[in-house]
Scaffold this motif. Structure first.
Motif, PDB file in Angstrom:
ATOM      1  N   ASP A  97     -70.800  11.565 -54.251  1.00 37.39           N
ATOM      2  CA  ASP A  97     -71.096  12.387 -55.485  1.00 37.39           C
ATOM      3  C   ASP A  97     -69.629  12.283 -56.497  1.00 37.39           C
ATOM      4  O   ASP A  97     -69.483  12.292 -57.433  1.00 37.39           O
ATOM      5  CB  ASP A  97     -71.572  13.742 -54.907  1.00 37.39           C
ATOM      6  CG  ASP A  97     -73.506  13.435 -54.830  1.00 37.39           C
ATOM      7  OD1 ASP A  97     -74.082  12.398 -55.178  1.00 37.39           O
ATOM      8  OD2 ASP A  97     -73.467  13.917 -53.802  1.00 37.39           O
ATOM      9  N   MET A 144     -75.809  14.262 -60.595  1.00 35.54           N
ATOM     10  CA  MET A 144     -74.619  15.100 -61.161  1.00 35.54           C
ATOM     11  C   MET A 144     -73.889  14.048 -62.036  1.00 35.54           C
ATOM     12  O   MET A 144     -74.373  13.341 -62.832  1.00 35.54           O
ATOM     13  CB  MET A 144     -73.660  13.633 -59.960  1.00 35.54           C
ATOM     14  CG  MET A 144     -74.442  14.015 -58.290  1.00 35.54           C
ATOM     15  SD  MET A 144     -74.047  15.529 -57.841  1.00 35.54           S
ATOM     16  CE  MET A 144     -72.678  15.877 -58.119  1.00 35.54           C
ATOM     17  N   PRO A 145     -73.437  15.032 -62.772  1.00 38.54           N
ATOM     18  CA  PRO A 145     -72.284  14.821 -63.959  1.00 38.54           C
ATOM     19  C   PRO A 145     -71.320  13.094 -63.859  1.00 38.54           C
ATOM     20  O   PRO A 145     -71.234  12.492 -63.233  1.00 38.54           O
ATOM     21  CB  PRO A 145     -71.493  15.432 -64.557  1.00 38.54           C
ATOM     22  CG  PRO A 145     -71.465  17.144 -63.516  1.00 38.54           C
ATOM     23  CD  PRO A 145     -72.144  16.056 -61.988  1.00 38.54           C
ATOM     24  N   ASN A 146     -71.855  12.134 -64.947  1.00 39.33           N
ATOM     25  CA  ASN A 146     -70.666  11.436 -65.008  1.00 39.33           C
ATOM     26  C   ASN A 146     -69.208  11.503 -65.317  1.00 39.33           C
ATOM     27  O   ASN A 146     -68.802  12.784 -65.270  1.00 39.33           O
ATOM     28  CB  ASN A 146     -71.325  10.403 -65.356  1.00 39.33           C
ATOM     29  CG  ASN A 146     -71.507  10.714 -67.780  1.00 39.33           C
ATOM     30  OD1 ASN A 146     -70.455  12.175 -67.800  1.00 39.33           O
ATOM     31  ND2 ASN A 146     -72.384  10.144 -67.896  1.00 39.33           N
ATOM     32  N   THR A 204     -60.002  18.630 -61.791  1.00 40.47           N
ATOM     33  CA  THR A 204     -61.746  18.395 -61.877  1.00 40.47           C
ATOM     34  C   THR A 204     -61.795  18.624 -60.379  1.00 40.47           C
ATOM     35  O   THR A 204     -63.320  19.282 -60.159  1.00 40.47           O
ATOM     36  CB  THR A 204     -61.563  17.003 -62.041  1.00 40.47           C
ATOM     37  OG1 THR A 204     -60.787  16.651 -63.346  1.00 40.47           O
ATOM     38  CG2 THR A 204     -62.684  16.467 -61.606  1.00 40.47           C
ATOM     39  N   MET A 257     -65.686  21.096 -59.245  1.00 38.07           N
ATOM     40  CA  MET A 257     -66.218  20.679 -58.152  1.00 38.07           C
ATOM     41  C   MET A 257     -66.404  21.535 -56.777  1.00 38.07           C
ATOM     42  O   MET A 257     -67.560  22.162 -56.463  1.00 38.07           O
ATOM     43  CB  MET A 257     -66.410  19.056 -57.539  1.00 38.07           C
ATOM     44  CG  MET A 257     -66.381  18.427 -58.156  1.00 38.07           C
ATOM     45  SD  MET A 257     -65.744  16.406 -57.577  1.00 38.07           S
ATOM     46  CE  MET A 257     -64.129  16.569 -57.685  1.00 38.07           C
ATOM     47  N   ASP A 289     -68.695   9.526 -58.667  1.00 37.55           N
ATOM     48  CA  ASP A 289     -69.245   9.866 -60.102  1.00 37.55           C
ATOM     49  C   ASP A 289     -69.025  10.297 -60.228  1.00 37.55           C
ATOM     50  O   ASP A 289     -68.327   9.655 -61.528  1.00 37.55           O
ATOM     51  CB  ASP A 289     -70.747  10.016 -58.983  1.00 37.55           C
ATOM     52  CG  ASP A 289     -71.330   8.925 -58.850  1.00 37.55           C
ATOM     53  OD1 ASP A 289     -71.123   8.358 -58.864  1.00 37.55           O
ATOM     54  OD2 ASP A 289     -73.291   9.117 -58.205  1.00 37.55           O
ATOM     55  N   GLN A 290     -68.609  11.200 -59.379  1.00 34.75           N
ATOM     56  CA  GLN A 290     -67.830  12.786 -60.802  1.00 34.75           C
ATOM     57  C   GLN A 290     -66.386  12.182 -61.072  1.00 34.75           C
ATOM     58  O   GLN A 290     -66.025  13.045 -62.436  1.00 34.75           O
ATOM     59  CB  GLN A 290     -67.999  14.261 -60.036  1.00 34.75           C
ATOM     60  CG  GLN A 290     -69.164  14.582 -60.369  1.00 34.75           C
ATOM     61  CD  GLN A 290     -68.461  16.373 -59.969  1.00 34.75           C
ATOM     62  OE1 GLN A 290     -67.957  16.768 -59.917  1.00 34.75           O
ATOM     63  NE2 GLN A 290     -70.179  16.872 -59.002  1.00 34.75           N
ATOM     64  N   PHE A 308     -67.424  14.249 -66.931  1.00 35.97           N
ATOM     65  CA  PHE A 308     -66.917  15.531 -66.024  1.00 35.97           C
ATOM     66  C   PHE A 308     -65.877  15.793 -66.329  1.00 35.97           C
ATOM     67  O   PHE A 308     -65.329  16.818 -66.241  1.00 35.97           O
ATOM     68  CB  PHE A 308     -68.020  15.823 -65.131  1.00 35.97           C
ATOM     69  CG  PHE A 308     -67.649  16.751 -63.902  1.00 35.97           C
ATOM     70  CD1 PHE A 308     -66.678  17.041 -63.269  1.00 35.97           C
ATOM     71  CD2 PHE A 308     -68.730  18.108 -64.470  1.00 35.97           C
ATOM     72  CE1 PHE A 308     -66.225  18.312 -62.598  1.00 35.97           C
ATOM     73  CE2 PHE A 308     -68.540  18.772 -63.353  1.00 35.97           C
ATOM     74  CZ  PHE A 308     -67.748  19.331 -63.004  1.00 35.97           C
TER      75      PHE A 308
END
Length: 215
Positions: free
Chosen positions: A34, A3-5, A17, A21, A37-38, A8
């Motif tokens: 997840d 997953m992107p940090n 955002t 997603m 995290d984004q 993102f």
């Protein structure tokens, strides 16, 4: 899945955002871990705002029940004075499918899109670290009320949490106060007006049953 940090979401608003997603999520969806995290899980406000979104959407069932306990966990950590949020493994593995994410993105834009143009840094004393613990206690209470097995119990407290958490993100004390007042009005209604309504319903049911009973 990698997953992107937090980068993102660095150049996007929270609602943008979420929309990104939902558009890129696999059909089976994403776990709450997840998602956090984004969002950059170093911020309590971002996590609480995201989790409150499905609770704000009328007639969206299932997802609010998935996120209500994690909401309580994050708000409780705020009240305890933690500097960074932590999510228990059993909460972090809860999953929201792509359909649910899409509903959240559309509903969030429809019901809360106005916040992005309304909010600005002001009355910052309300959003400081000292006040954050008190705010967290209230948000934990509002999140707990979502668990009540009653129709439409998620929408009003969901709005309260969403407004207050978005205010925390943007250092907007006025928005935090609005969210807290909305949530407190809801709790007042449950505690004071709820029993009155329940007694009235029981009385009406009793009268109906007596009316159907042969004399």
């Amino acid at each position: 899945m990698h997953m992107p940090n937090a980068s993102f979401a660095a150049e996007r608003t929270l609602l943008q955002t979420l929309e990104a997603m939902a558009a890129s999520a696999p059909e089976e969806g994403l776990t709450l871990r997840d998602i956090m995290d984004q969002l950059d899980e170093s911020a309590f406000g971002a996590g609480l705002f995201f989790l409150a979104l499905p609770c704000c959407i009328p007639f969206l069932y299932g997802v609010p029940q998935v996120v209500s306990l994690p909401m309580m966990a994050l708000a409780g950590q705020m009240a305890a004075g933690r500097s960074q949020p932590w999510m228990p493994e059993k909460f972090g593995e809860r999953k929201i499918d792509r359909k649910g994410l899409t509903q959240m993105a559309r509903g969030g834009r429809k019901w809360l899109g106005w916040i992005e143009t309304f909010t600005k840094p002001r009355f910052k004393v309300i959003t400081g670290k000292r006040s954050e613990r008190i705010i967290g206690a209230f948000l934990c209470l509002f999140s707990a009320s979502i668990l009540l097995p009653l129709p439409m119990t998620n929408t009003v407290p969901g709005f309260g949490v969403a407004l207050a958490s978005f205010g925390l993100i943007n250092k907007d004390g006025i928005l935090v106060i609005l969210g807290l007042l909305l949530g407190l009005a809801w709790i007042f209604g449950l505690v004071v007006l709820g029993p009155v309504a329940l007694l009235a319903l029981i009385g009406a049911a009793k009268d109906t049953i007596m009316g159907l009973t042969p004399s």
